[in-house]
Write an enzyme that holds these catalytic residues in place. Structure first.
Site, mmCIF file in Angstrom:
data_model
loop_
_atom_site.group_PDB
_atom_site.id
_atom_site.type_symbol
_atom_site.label_atom_id
_atom_site.label_comp_id
_atom_site.label_asym_id
_atom_site.label_seq_id
_atom_site.Cartn_x
_atom_site.Cartn_y
_atom_site.Cartn_z
ATOM 1 N N THR A 63 0.897 -1.100 0.068
ATOM 2 C CA THR A 63 0.200 -0.168 0.175
ATOM 3 C C THR A 63 0.853 1.360 0.121
ATOM 4 O OG1 THR A 63 -1.645 -1.273 1.165
ATOM 5 C CG2 THR A 63 -1.749 1.442 1.360
ATOM 6 N N ASN A 109 -5.486 -9.779 -7.415
ATOM 7 C CA ASN A 109 -5.682 -10.390 -6.193
ATOM 8 C C ASN A 109 -7.207 -11.171 -6.183
ATOM 9 O OD1 ASN A 109 -6.144 -7.499 -6.456
ATOM 10 N ND2 ASN A 109 -7.202 -7.814 -4.491
ATOM 11 N N GLN A 129 0.672 -9.958 -5.489
ATOM 12 C CA GLN A 129 0.148 -11.356 -5.412
ATOM 13 C C GLN A 129 1.052 -12.234 -6.205
ATOM 14 O OE1 GLN A 129 -2.244 -12.593 -3.719
ATOM 15 N NE2 GLN A 129 -3.257 -10.498 -2.710
ATOM 16 N N SER A 167 5.114 -6.954 -1.150
ATOM 17 C CA SER A 167 4.829 -6.998 0.207
ATOM 18 C C SER A 167 4.957 -8.440 0.814
ATOM 19 C CB SER A 167 3.300 -6.818 0.431
ATOM 20 O OG SER A 167 2.781 -6.898 1.638
ATOM 21 N N HIS A 200 4.027 -10.031 3.452
ATOM 22 C CA HIS A 200 3.160 -11.077 4.257
ATOM 23 C C HIS A 200 2.470 -12.085 3.397
ATOM 24 C CE1 HIS A 200 -1.107 -8.899 3.852
ATOM 25 N NE2 HIS A 200 -0.023 -7.817 3.600
ATOM 26 N N THR A 215 13.381 5.309 10.391
ATOM 27 C CA THR A 215 14.155 4.243 10.831
ATOM 28 C C THR A 215 13.703 2.868 10.139
ATOM 29 O OG1 THR A 215 14.972 5.072 12.799
ATOM 30 C CG2 THR A 215 15.349 3.119 12.554
ATOM 31 N N CYS A 230 -9.803 -7.209 1.791
ATOM 32 C CA CYS A 230 -9.822 -5.822 2.083
ATOM 33 C C CYS A 230 -11.176 -4.990 1.957
ATOM 34 C CB CYS A 230 -8.635 -4.946 1.319
ATOM 35 S SG CYS A 230 -7.501 -5.834 0.709
HETATM 36 N N1 PMP Z 1 -1.658 -4.814 -3.876
HETATM 37 C C1 PMP Z 1 -2.273 -5.993 -3.976
HETATM 38 C C2 PMP Z 1 -2.440 -6.464 -5.552
HETATM 39 C C3 PMP Z 1 -2.614 -6.692 -2.987
HETATM 40 O O1 PMP Z 1 -3.320 -7.805 -3.164
HETATM 41 C C4 PMP Z 1 -2.378 -6.097 -1.554
HETATM 42 C C5 PMP Z 1 -2.733 -6.792 -0.316
HETATM 43 N N2 PMP Z 1 -4.045 -7.294 -0.355
HETATM 44 C C6 PMP Z 1 -1.777 -4.718 -1.604
HETATM 45 C C7 PMP Z 1 -1.370 -4.193 -2.625
HETATM 46 C C8 PMP Z 1 -1.636 -4.256 -0.325
HETATM 47 O O2 PMP Z 1 -0.302 -4.807 0.391
HETATM 48 P P1 PMP Z 1 -0.178 -4.336 1.987
HETATM 49 O O3 PMP Z 1 -1.017 -5.295 2.804
HETATM 50 O O4 PMP Z 1 1.364 -4.979 1.999
HETATM 51 O O5 PMP Z 1 -0.137 -2.895 2.118
#
Ligand code: PMP
Length: 387
Positions: free
Chosen positions: A70, A148, A176, A196, A198, A233, A321
């Site tokens: 994000t 996604n 993704q 990202s 996670h 940081t 989300c």
């Molecule tokens: N872009 C895409 C295509 C995603 O699937 C996601 C997570 N759902 C994000 C951006 C946002 O990632 P983050 O949770 O690291 O902010």
């Protein structure tokens, strides 16, 4: 529990957790400090950056660590509008991540032209439409690598070449795709890329923006860190966790992609054969190995998810989300799916822990749920069937 929400997030690997623990215990200095504790942290940071670079196929100097995709996407928007020589026009695919899309569309209130690149009914961006849009100059073209919600892959390489020809910076949100299929920032020829940790069994709150070497991009957060391209940081434990996840992904990617593709094919075959009224979206396009987006005629996504959850199967509607919202997915709408039908969409996203037995259970459960719904007759909560 059968967890089928890996596109929302993934369980951190034990080796990620232990690398982060060790970092927090033993390497807690500030990488900007000149003393030995700081210098040790600086070395850890450099090693992690090199490791992440191997998975991204990007040079370490091109990688800027951020708090996640994000944030990376917002750096992209900020930079695009802070190049005085460029026009105040950006082009985004109509299926970008919801949060990013929202911020981009808000820019219209500030007089920025935001053009949305349409997709076909399989969910692929239309290159003919892009060609048309490129008749006029723009400050940015942004297209995600894999969606996604549907998992549909986009022609990133072709788009990067078209953008390069017109001298327009091209950004790809590869959040993704990373860890699910091999990717190469270097070979794609894109200028910017968001990722990202996670989504690939790393920690939350850490990600990266990759900026092609030689491209100057105005910083959203001032400060001397990350070569003055992202102040604050560094989240060293997060970065070390990201590197551990990246290494694991790199070492297991190909076998895992093949395994999950076979599971997804088994799941889709089972759904089509056994679940009355099922429709799978994006099935005609090349997709991620792990993602299935579907509706069951006459059932809302809330009801479907509730019935699955009662049987210990966790999934989400469209994008996690936007779950809980009552708006249909902008991705399915862009593919031409009717709003009332799109309201029934759920996403099953498989992962490294998913086994064949889970697939059989999910198919049997969805079959029972769909049959019970049919037997109960019309349901006032459900969306009307497609027209
Ligand atoms: N872009 C895409 C295509 C995603 O699937 C996601 C997570 N759902 C994000 C951006 C946002 O990632 P983050 O949770 O690291 O902010």
């Amino acid at each position: 529990m059968i967890y089928l929400d890996h596109n929302a997030t993934t369980r951190p690997l034990p080796k990620v957790i232990s690398a982060m623990n060790a970092c927090m215990q033993d390497c807690w200095g500030n990488p900007s400090s000149k003393h030995p504790l700081g210098q040790e942290a600086r070395r850890e940071l450099a090693a992690a950056r090199a490791e992440v670079g191997l998975l991204l196929r990007a040079q370490p100097v091109e990688i800027i660590f951020t708090s996640g995709a994000t944030e990376s996407n917002h750096h992209v928007l900020h930079g695009a509008l802070h190049r005085p020589e460029m026009p105040r026009r950006i082009i985004l695919s109509a299926i970008e991540h919801a949060g990013y899309m929202k911020s981009a569309l808000r820019l219209r209130q500030e007089g920025v032209t935001v053009d949305l690149l349409p997709v076909d009914s399989a969910g692929r961006v239309r290159l003919d439409a892009l060609r048309e849009m490129l008749q006029q100059d723009a400050a940015l073209i942004s297209v995600m690598a894999a969606n996604n919600e549907t998992g549909v892959l986009q022609p990133v390489r072709e788009i990067a070449a078209m953008a390069r020809e017109r001298g327009i910076p091209m950004h790809v949100d590869a959040t993704q795709m990373l860890g699910k299929l091999p990717l190469s920032f270097a070979e794609w020829g894109a200028d910017l890329m968001s990722v990202s940790a996670h989504k690939l069994h790393g920690p939350k709150g850490i990600g990266a923006l990759v900026v092609r070497k030689g491209l100057t991009w105005s910083s959203l957060l001032s400060g001397q860190q990350e070569r003055a391209r992202r102040g604050g940081t560094e989240n060293l434990a997060g970065i070390v966790g990201f590197a551990a996840a990246a290494r694991h992904a790199r070492e297991t990617l190909e076998t895992e992609a093949a395994r999950q593709t076979a599971l997804r094919e088994a799941l889709e075959a089972g759904l089509i054969e056994q679940v009355p009224g099922v429709t799978i979206y994006g099935a005609e396009a090349e997709r991620l190995p792990n993602t299935v987006c579907l509706t069951v005629a006459g059932m809302s996504s809330d009801k479907l998810l509730d019935r699955l959850e009662r049987r210990g199967i966790f999934a989400s509607s469209g994008a996690a989300c936007s779950s809980g919202g009552s708006d249909p997915s902008h991705v399915l709408l862009a593919m031409g799916v009717a709003g009332n039908v799109a309201l029934g969409a759920i996403r099953l996203s498989l992962g490294r822990d998913t086994q064949l037995a889970d697939i059989s259970e999910v198919v049997a459960t969805l079959r029972a749920v769909a049959e019970a719904n049919d037997a109960a007759g019309s349901n006032p909560e459900a969306p009307a069937p497609a027209h």
